[in-house]
Design a protein around this motif. Sequence first.
Motif, PDB file in Angstrom:
ATOM      1  N   ALA A 194      -0.884  -6.286  -4.351  1.00  0.00           N
ATOM      2  CA  ALA A 194      -1.203  -7.195  -3.250  1.00  0.00           C
ATOM      3  C   ALA A 194      -1.232  -6.456  -1.914  1.00  0.00           C
ATOM      4  CB  ALA A 194      -0.192  -8.340  -3.207  1.00  0.00           C
ATOM      5  N   TYR A 195      -0.321  -5.526  -1.710  1.00  0.00           N
ATOM      6  CA  TYR A 195      -0.357  -4.731  -0.473  1.00  0.00           C
ATOM      7  C   TYR A 195      -1.658  -3.936  -0.379  1.00  0.00           C
ATOM      8  CZ  TYR A 195       4.513  -5.540   0.966  1.00  0.00           C
ATOM      9  OH  TYR A 195       5.681  -6.109   1.421  1.00  0.00           O
ATOM     10  N   PHE A 196      -2.085  -3.362  -1.485  1.00  0.00           N
ATOM     11  CA  PHE A 196      -3.344  -2.614  -1.488  1.00  0.00           C
ATOM     12  C   PHE A 196      -4.517  -3.536  -1.169  1.00  0.00           C
ATOM     13  CE2 PHE A 196      -7.175  -1.679  -3.994  1.00  0.00           C
ATOM     14  CZ  PHE A 196      -7.586  -0.505  -3.365  1.00  0.00           C
ATOM     15  N   LEU A 197      -4.588  -4.688  -1.814  1.00  0.00           N
ATOM     16  CA  LEU A 197      -5.712  -5.600  -1.624  1.00  0.00           C
ATOM     17  C   LEU A 197      -5.724  -6.166  -0.210  1.00  0.00           C
ATOM     18  CD1 LEU A 197      -5.590  -7.463  -5.054  1.00  0.00           C
ATOM     19  CD2 LEU A 197      -7.156  -5.627  -4.367  1.00  0.00           C
ATOM     20  N   ARG A 198      -4.541  -6.445   0.344  1.00  0.00           N
ATOM     21  CA  ARG A 198      -4.486  -6.931   1.723  1.00  0.00           C
ATOM     22  C   ARG A 198      -4.981  -5.858   2.689  1.00  0.00           C
ATOM     23  NH1 ARG A 198       1.133  -9.255   4.158  1.00  0.00           N
ATOM     24  NH2 ARG A 198       1.642  -7.026   4.374  1.00  0.00           N
ATOM     25  N   ALA A 199      -4.605  -4.613   2.446  1.00  0.00           N
ATOM     26  CA  ALA A 199      -5.076  -3.516   3.295  1.00  0.00           C
ATOM     27  C   ALA A 199      -6.589  -3.372   3.211  1.00  0.00           C
ATOM     28  CB  ALA A 199      -4.388  -2.211   2.889  1.00  0.00           C
ATOM     29  N   ILE A 249      -2.290   0.871   7.369  1.00  0.00           N
ATOM     30  CA  ILE A 249      -1.548   2.051   6.921  1.00  0.00           C
ATOM     31  C   ILE A 249      -0.192   1.648   6.350  1.00  0.00           C
ATOM     32  CG2 ILE A 249      -0.377   4.148   7.732  1.00  0.00           C
ATOM     33  CD1 ILE A 249      -2.725   4.451   9.746  1.00  0.00           C
ATOM     34  N   ASP A 250       0.510   0.750   7.030  1.00  0.00           N
ATOM     35  CA  ASP A 250       1.809   0.294   6.534  1.00  0.00           C
ATOM     36  C   ASP A 250       1.685  -0.315   5.141  1.00  0.00           C
ATOM     37  OD1 ASP A 250       3.070   1.117   8.840  1.00  0.00           O
ATOM     38  OD2 ASP A 250       3.147  -0.880   9.753  1.00  0.00           O
ATOM     39  N   ASP A 251       0.670  -1.147   4.949  1.00  0.00           N
ATOM     40  CA  ASP A 251       0.467  -1.768   3.634  1.00  0.00           C
ATOM     41  C   ASP A 251       0.160  -0.736   2.559  1.00  0.00           C
ATOM     42  OD1 ASP A 251       1.006  -4.328   4.411  1.00  0.00           O
ATOM     43  OD2 ASP A 251      -1.063  -5.056   4.302  1.00  0.00           O
ATOM     44  N   LEU A 252      -0.655   0.244   2.887  1.00  0.00           N
ATOM     45  CA  LEU A 252      -1.027   1.254   1.893  1.00  0.00           C
ATOM     46  C   LEU A 252       0.159   2.139   1.528  1.00  0.00           C
ATOM     47  CD1 LEU A 252      -4.601   2.192   3.158  1.00  0.00           C
ATOM     48  CD2 LEU A 252      -3.986   0.838   1.140  1.00  0.00           C
TER      49      LEU A 252
END
Length: 472
Positions: free
Chosen positions: A136-141, A197-200
């Motif tokens: 989810a963090y990747f997809l949000r980024a 960047i934070d999410d990735l």
Amino acid sequence: MKKFSKYILSSMIASALFLNGCSDALDLTPHNSLPEEDVVNETYARQLINGVYEQMQVVGYYGRDFQVVSEVTGDNVKITSANSNRFLNEFRYLWNPTLASQGTTWTALYKTIYGANVVINELPDTDDITPYKGEAYFLRALAHLDAARRFARPYTNVGANPSGANTGIPVVLETVKDPANFHPTRNTLAETYNAIIDDLKKAQDLAPDMSSGSAAVYRGSKDAATALLARVYLYMGRFDDCITEANKIISKYPLWTVGNIETAYSGNNTSEEIFSLKFKSTENRGADNFGQMYNDPDIGYGDIRPTDAFRSLLEDDDVRNGFIYAKDGAYFLNKFRGNTAEGADGLVDIKILRIAEIYLSRAEAYTELTSPNISSALADVNELRTNRGLDPIASMSLADLKEEIKTQRRLEFIGEGLRSTDIFRKNETRTIPDSDALPSADIAPDNFRVMFSIPIAEIDANPNMEPNPGYN
């Protein structure tokens, strides 16, 4: 955002339940009657994250429009008078706040972000849930970056002003509990990219592992986060950081070779792919399949065709010549004919991140260092050239090498939606001189139309939404 109605989550869950591999038990209750409190829990975690991928596959996002519009606003392709009346305004840079296709894309982007936020913020922090949160963090980024690519200037663009107010897009990191009263402001461009960047970085820690050629290519992985982070750093001009991220994965994914590149786009989870969206025969949209915009009129629409300038870049021995074919006096792109396993014209997996981009991004970063590393950059370029049927280059000046990298990016990614961003982040002018192309004014890097207009529905619904300069 007012368009985030209370029914969005339910519709996402319903679509996820139709995915292959879901248990029959999930189909016992009518899909539109599942209350939020019954599905936002650990039991339904896989269905929740699947719903985010499903949202990315809609026609307004990676199902067609986002990739196509990102391409027709570049200079690799053109639309001629022989067209089906699709994407004409986008090609001619005549968009405005009421353009329907951009409203559809805006909505799809933020529905994707909404779904990712549910997984990130509403599910418990347990070992079983951790990989889903990483995805989810990747997809949000990715969705935030795509929104920035469409509705803000590239970070290194001459008019970007990254720290200026309203230069980015709304960064939405919390689950929307009261959609009718949710009126976010636009972040600065710097804040937008920092959030990405934070999410990735979180995805690098939490997302699942993957290996080349595996079905894991269809899920956000640690390597996918690294590949996207390399792209982000390149776009920001943080070249040392781009090289660092590229070094982590570049040896893990073999480039397509002369013998298999012509069939790679019709294949599944091939060696180069780091992140792709899978489109199965059950998701066949017929005329709305992505590849139908490129396939010749006997198969699809044939609206989007390679420009004369693009074709002139191809050397005789380049195996990528096989993607271009002549028919009835016109040239067409054969890259997205259709997935042979799924048996539908124009239905292909959308290959969003692949290792060829990492090679060329690292090469570009090497040339932009304070002390350019020409030998390393040339080695990366030659790795790609030899796998595309071309002779390696023994030596080159820095200026010529930069041009070669730009050429290889154009040749390699035609149709994949990267070109318009490349033009404006490098502060070049978009021009289409072909005599058979629809008239289109040159777009300089400081033109206000480098940024798309914020959709009028969003401006009307959100009193805090600042429109992009230049649009009434």
